[in-house]
Design a protein around this motif. Structure first.
Motif, PDB file in Angstrom:
ATOM      1  N   LYS A 192       0.816  -1.221   0.000  1.00  0.00           N
ATOM      2  CA  LYS A 192       0.000   0.000   0.000  1.00  0.00           C
ATOM      3  C   LYS A 192       0.848   1.269   0.000  1.00  0.00           C
ATOM      4  N   ILE A 193       1.947   1.245   0.745  1.00  0.00           N
ATOM      5  CA  ILE A 193       2.691   2.501   0.951  1.00  0.00           C
ATOM      6  C   ILE A 193       3.910   2.664   0.028  1.00  0.00           C
ATOM      7  N   LEU A 194       4.285   1.596  -0.678  1.00  0.00           N
ATOM      8  CA  LEU A 194       5.486   1.695  -1.547  1.00  0.00           C
ATOM      9  C   LEU A 194       5.428   2.885  -2.516  1.00  0.00           C
ATOM     10  N   PRO A 195       4.258   3.164  -3.110  1.00  0.00           N
ATOM     11  CA  PRO A 195       4.219   4.282  -4.061  1.00  0.00           C
ATOM     12  C   PRO A 195       4.448   5.657  -3.416  1.00  0.00           C
ATOM     13  N   GLU A 196       4.395   5.703  -2.073  1.00  0.00           N
ATOM     14  CA  GLU A 196       4.547   6.997  -1.379  1.00  0.00           C
ATOM     15  C   GLU A 196       6.004   7.476  -1.269  1.00  0.00           C
ATOM     16  N   LEU A 197       6.968   6.587  -1.537  1.00  0.00           N
ATOM     17  CA  LEU A 197       8.373   6.946  -1.297  1.00  0.00           C
ATOM     18  C   LEU A 197       8.796   8.150  -2.128  1.00  0.00           C
ATOM     19  N   LYS A 198       9.617   9.021  -1.507  1.00  0.00           N
ATOM     20  CA  LYS A 198      10.146  10.201  -2.205  1.00  0.00           C
ATOM     21  C   LYS A 198      11.677  10.114  -2.219  1.00  0.00           C
ATOM     22  N   ALA A 199      12.271  10.734  -3.223  1.00  0.00           N
ATOM     23  CA  ALA A 199      13.734  10.696  -3.314  1.00  0.00           C
ATOM     24  C   ALA A 199      14.346  11.986  -2.756  1.00  0.00           C
ATOM     25  N   ASP A 200      13.847  12.416  -1.596  1.00  0.00           N
ATOM     26  CA  ASP A 200      14.352  13.699  -1.071  1.00  0.00           C
ATOM     27  C   ASP A 200      15.490  13.465  -0.082  1.00  0.00           C
ATOM     28  N   ASN A 201      16.631  13.044  -0.616  1.00  0.00           N
ATOM     29  CA  ASN A 201      17.813  12.828   0.221  1.00  0.00           C
ATOM     30  C   ASN A 201      19.061  13.160  -0.584  1.00  0.00           C
ATOM     31  N   ASP A 202      20.183  13.059   0.050  1.00  0.00           N
ATOM     32  CA  ASP A 202      21.465  13.427  -0.548  1.00  0.00           C
ATOM     33  C   ASP A 202      21.732  12.703  -1.868  1.00  0.00           C
ATOM     34  N   TYR A 206      15.295   6.524  -4.033  1.00  0.00           N
ATOM     35  CA  TYR A 206      14.145   6.050  -3.253  1.00  0.00           C
ATOM     36  C   TYR A 206      14.662   5.013  -2.271  1.00  0.00           C
ATOM     37  N   TYR A 207      14.603   5.352  -1.001  1.00  0.00           N
ATOM     38  CA  TYR A 207      15.156   4.475   0.039  1.00  0.00           C
ATOM     39  C   TYR A 207      14.105   3.523   0.578  1.00  0.00           C
ATOM     40  N   LEU A 208      14.430   2.248   0.635  1.00  0.00           N
ATOM     41  CA  LEU A 208      13.541   1.274   1.258  1.00  0.00           C
ATOM     42  C   LEU A 208      13.356   1.596   2.745  1.00  0.00           C
ATOM     43  N   THR A 209      14.412   2.150   3.316  1.00  0.00           N
ATOM     44  CA  THR A 209      14.396   2.464   4.748  1.00  0.00           C
ATOM     45  C   THR A 209      13.347   3.514   5.100  1.00  0.00           C
ATOM     46  N   ASP A 210      12.953   4.347   4.118  1.00  0.00           N
ATOM     47  CA  ASP A 210      11.924   5.361   4.389  1.00  0.00           C
ATOM     48  C   ASP A 210      10.553   4.747   4.600  1.00  0.00           C
ATOM     49  N   THR A 211      10.375   3.471   4.217  1.00  0.00           N
ATOM     50  CA  THR A 211       9.056   2.842   4.402  1.00  0.00           C
ATOM     51  C   THR A 211       8.683   2.798   5.884  1.00  0.00           C
ATOM     52  N   VAL A 212       9.685   2.824   6.765  1.00  0.00           N
ATOM     53  CA  VAL A 212       9.365   2.758   8.201  1.00  0.00           C
ATOM     54  C   VAL A 212       8.580   3.997   8.650  1.00  0.00           C
ATOM     55  N   ASN A 213       8.676   5.070   7.887  1.00  0.00           N
ATOM     56  CA  ASN A 213       7.928   6.285   8.230  1.00  0.00           C
ATOM     57  C   ASN A 213       6.428   6.116   7.993  1.00  0.00           C
ATOM     58  N   PHE A 214       6.066   5.116   7.198  1.00  0.00           N
ATOM     59  CA  PHE A 214       4.657   4.937   6.840  1.00  0.00           C
ATOM     60  C   PHE A 214       4.025   3.717   7.507  1.00  0.00           C
ATOM     61  N   LEU A 215       4.880   2.856   8.090  1.00  0.00           N
ATOM     62  CA  LEU A 215       4.386   1.592   8.632  1.00  0.00           C
ATOM     63  C   LEU A 215       4.403   1.619  10.157  1.00  0.00           C
ATOM     64  N   SER A 216       3.563   0.762  10.753  1.00  0.00           N
ATOM     65  CA  SER A 216       3.561   0.655  12.203  1.00  0.00           C
ATOM     66  C   SER A 216       2.797  -0.610  12.610  1.00  0.00           C
ATOM     67  N   PRO A 217       3.276  -1.366  13.599  1.00  0.00           N
ATOM     68  CA  PRO A 217       4.558  -1.136  14.257  1.00  0.00           C
ATOM     69  C   PRO A 217       5.740  -1.692  13.452  1.00  0.00           C
ATOM     70  N   VAL A 218       6.867  -0.993  13.564  1.00  0.00           N
ATOM     71  CA  VAL A 218       8.116  -1.467  12.972  1.00  0.00           C
ATOM     72  C   VAL A 218       9.091  -1.703  14.122  1.00  0.00           C
TER      73      VAL A 218
END
Ligand code: UD1
Ligand code: CA
Length: 461
Positions: A192-202, A206-218
């Protein structure tokens, strides 16, 4: 139900290599093969490898590799292409069309983390199930966390944020708790949340690690031995991983009753099998599908590759590849067995003798300076010093057959194709070109001429 996905699309720029990083070898197996191997003991329904940079090569290497041969019961490998490498999150996004409707968990492993043990993955998955987490990931406390993503949790080990090393503030960099690159996701949540990833980093990835911002509990689970999760990014990491692996393998064999003299100078692939009371002497290297039986003594200075050595054999300063040696035989010093040489029991293959694609019967000897190629020797054959089987006519290879108890005199050439019967004696220095039947003496050299009183004439003044 569990599916696994292995991230293997990156080039691995820091390796400075043409070869995709995941195909670099660590003690006889590629990194990605090792990652697959670490999931061997887990019940899985699908195995997906995400490929990109030189994907055909990765595919080819895996399909033709030992991994497939060794695990015929694992589900077939599926390859999903990530044509542009836009980050680990982007790589997992490529699974969306392939895992539609899948209701199980997705285990994600970085293709460059080769030392992970099955038990660790099992533990991670057990905790994931037990807590019904949306995602569970492996973490470690590293003495030197440089280069890894840092994981920040609350007191319940629930993950709040993962920040890549290059995106860390100075304060965040002080944390030693890192992301190992091993995750268990509840796929319907991740989907559900994979399409939400943004590439706003150095790195604008698209970081897989950013998925933790959308999921719970992690949840974060610390690995017991941080050496397991070493990620290979450059050649120095590869060497470190090699050391760790070697220590593991050697500890295992010493515990099982193998003597290693000067272990630091020895290397043993983890595909090798050793029996108790084997002695491995210094500067010896055991590779591939090699097995060595009890009482054998290998080395110093030997290389054994894809070969089977029976009980009470000695191999001294020699190279043995793709060959077998039966019990009580002595190989070396400085022998070279290759290309399916089969040495019988109680044989001696000694100083500077090369044996290729040749079967040698029990109690036969070739002790000095010989080449035996494409030959079959019976039992109790003696090969004199300097004997050569001339097996190659410039175009094709031909066979030499030597019967039981036959003795080849020193410095003879046996021109193949040729058959010598049983109990034949070949006079030293012969060039034998025609078959010889049983119980014969063959002399194939010019007779010695002696001229008594013969002297070089004095030159005239
Ligand atoms: C990654 C993690 C980091 C973690 C580390 C552990 C991210 C954003 N970061 O960082 O938190 O500490 O692993 O080793 O995930 N790959 C692809 N497609 C891509 C990019 C990468 O398949 O577009 C593959 C690579 O081939 C490699 C794996 O993903 O096998 C990891 O990529 P890498 O670039 O090495 O990530 P790290 O920077 O090490
Ligand atoms: Ca990495």
């Amino acid at each position: 139900m569990v599916a696994i996905a292995i991230l293997a699309a990156g080039r691995g720029t820091r390796m400075k290599s043409d070869l995709p990083k995941v195909l670099h070898e660590l003690a006889g197996r590629s990194l990605v093969e090792r990652v697959l191997q670490s999931c061997q003991e887990i019940q899985i329904s699908r195995r997906i490898v995400i490929v990109g940079y030189r994907g055909e090569l990765v595919k080819e290497a895996l399909m033709g590799g030992k991994e497939i041969r060794d695990n015929p019961q694992s589900p077939p490998l599926e390859f999903v292409e990530q044509t542009e490498q836009l980050g680990t999150g982007h790589a997992i996004q490529q699974l969306l069309p392939h895992l539609q409707g899948f209701q199980g968990d997705l285990l994600v492993l970085n293709g460059d983390v080769p030392l992970l043990r099955s038990e660790t993955i099992k533990q991670l998955m057990a905790i994931h199930k037990q807590h019904q987490n949306s995602a569970t990931l492996l973490t470690a406390n590293l003495p030197n966390p440089q280069g890894y993503g840092r994981v920040f949790t609350d007191s319940q080990n629930l993950v709040q944020q993962i920040v890549e090393d290059r995106d860390c503030t100075q304060a965040q960099k002080q944390s030693h708790r890192i992301n190992a690159g091993v995750y268990c996701f509840h796929w319907p949540d991740l989907e559900k949340i994979l399409p939400e990833l943004k590439a706003d980093n150095d790195q604008k990835e698209y970081y897989l690690t950013d998925t933790v911002n959308f999921l719970s509990p992690v949840m974060a689970v610390d690995v017991e031995d941080y050496q397991e999760i070493l990620g290979i990014n450059d050649r120095k990491h590869l060497a470190t991983a090699c050391d760790i692996l070697q220590r593991r393998v050697k500890d295992k064999w010493m515990t099982a009753g193998v003597t290693l003299l000067d272990p630091n100078s020895i290397t043993i692939d983890d595909t090798v099998e050793l029996q108790p009371d084997v002695v491995i002497e210094p500067q010896t290297h055991l590779r591939g599908k090699t097995s060595i039986a009890s009482g054998s003594r290998i080395g110093p200075g030997s290389l054994i590759e894809n070969s089977q050595i029976a009980e009470n054999v000695t191999v001294l300063y020699s190279v043995v590849s793709d060959s077998t040696v039966a019990q009580n035989s002595r190989i070396g010093p400085y022998a070279h067995l290759r290309g399916h040489a089969e040495i019988g029991a109680n044989c001696r293959v000694g100083n500077f003798v090369e044996v290729k694609n040749t079967q040698i019967g029990d109690r036969s000897n070739a002790a000095h300076l010989s080449y035996l190629g494409d030959a079959t020797l019976g039992e109790k054959v003696n090969i004199g010093a300097g004997t050569i089987t001339a097996n190659y006519d410039g175009k094709n290879k031909h066979k030499t057959q030597i019967g039981d108890r036959t003795k080849i005199g020193s410095n003879s050439v046996l021109v193949a194709p040729i058959t010598l019967g049983e109990d034949v004696t070949v006079a030293a220095g012969s060039v034998v070109t025609e078959d010889v039947s049983n119980d014969c003496l063959v002399i194939a050299r010019s007779r010695q001429a002696v001229k008594p009183g013969w002297k070089l004439k004095e030159p005239k003044k």
